[in-house]
Write an enzyme that holds these catalytic residues in place. Structure first.
Site, PDB file in Angstrom:
ATOM      1  CE  LYS A   9       7.794  -5.953  -1.759  1.00 26.49           C
ATOM      2  NZ  LYS A   9       7.608  -6.061  -0.287  1.00 26.49           N
ATOM      3  CE1 TYR A  49       4.912  -1.300  -0.241  1.00 30.65           C
ATOM      4  CE2 TYR A  49       6.860  -0.578  -1.438  1.00 30.65           C
ATOM      5  CZ  TYR A  49       5.962  -1.573  -1.094  1.00 30.65           C
ATOM      6  OH  TYR A  49       6.098  -2.844  -1.622  1.00 30.65           O
ATOM      7  CG  ASN A 112       7.931  -9.269   1.438  1.00 33.42           C
ATOM      8  OD1 ASN A 112       8.272  -8.574   0.492  1.00 33.42           O
ATOM      9  ND2 ASN A 112       6.933  -8.928   2.239  1.00 33.42           N
ATOM     10  CG  HIS A 115       3.159  -4.689  -3.674  1.00 35.20           C
ATOM     11  ND1 HIS A 115       2.880  -4.138  -2.439  1.00 35.20           N
ATOM     12  CD2 HIS A 115       2.140  -4.323  -4.496  1.00 35.20           C
ATOM     13  CE1 HIS A 115       1.740  -3.453  -2.528  1.00 35.20           C
ATOM     14  NE2 HIS A 115       1.279  -3.558  -3.760  1.00 35.20           N
ATOM     15  CD  GLU A 126      -1.092  -1.073  -4.452  1.00 32.95           C
ATOM     16  OE1 GLU A 126      -0.914  -0.818  -3.261  1.00 32.95           O
ATOM     17  OE2 GLU A 126      -0.909  -2.212  -4.946  1.00 32.95           O
TER      18      GLU A 126
END
Ligand code: UDP
Ligand code: MG
Length: 135
Positions: A9, A49, A112, A115, A126
């Site tokens: 990310k 998302y 975080n 992914h 995805e």
């Protein structure tokens, strides 16, 4: 050999953690199938998302994940989906297992660091989001 979608990310790309994180996945037996550095537009992030649309954290998540480039890759290994989720750790870095990527590199529940696809059912879609088949 199973395939899963992984991306680093923006929060981690900005902190120059790409090499360290890729080293973790390679050292854990994953092989790189494909890789790209790409900045998601808000609309792209919202599409990726979409299952979280309407949740209280959605806007914050979209803002964060579209704030700079991500490094997305296809990772290949037997049981890739499950094993990568294990390596990545729980969503909240504070709750993630010690030694997991999110525990070591995550800043907070939104930022975080990475992914990973959550199921063999979702992984192919995805992968197609980042690596559309051209033929
Ligand atoms: N997220 C957040 N707050 C929450 C839950 C999730 O900001 O309370 C963000 C976080 O970046 C997470 C992403 O939304 O990685 C997707 O949420 P999900 O529950 O699918 O977690 P994941 O599958 O990434 O562990
Ligand atoms: Mg998820």
């Amino acid at each position: 050999m199973e395939k899963t979608l992984f991306f680093i990310k923006p929060d981690a790309v900005k902190r120059n953690l790409v090499g360290k994180i890729i080293t973790r996945v390679e050292d854990s037996g994953f092989r790189l199938g494909n890789l790209t550095l790409v900045k998601l537009k808000k609309e792209g992030a919202e599409e990726f998302y979409q299952i979280h649309k309407g949740k209280e954290f959605f806007d914050k998540l979209i803002e964060s994940v579209s704030s700079g480039p991500v490094v997305a890759m296809v990772l290949e290994k037997d049981n890739a989906v499950k094993d990568l989720r294990e390596l990545v750790g729980a969503t909240d870095p504070q709750k993630a297992k010690k030694g997991s990527i999110r525990s070591d590199f995550g800043l907070d529940v939104t930022r975080n660091s990475c992914h990973a696809s959550d199921s063999p059912k979702n992984a192919p879609d995805e992968i197609l989001f980042f690596f559309p088949e051209k033929d």
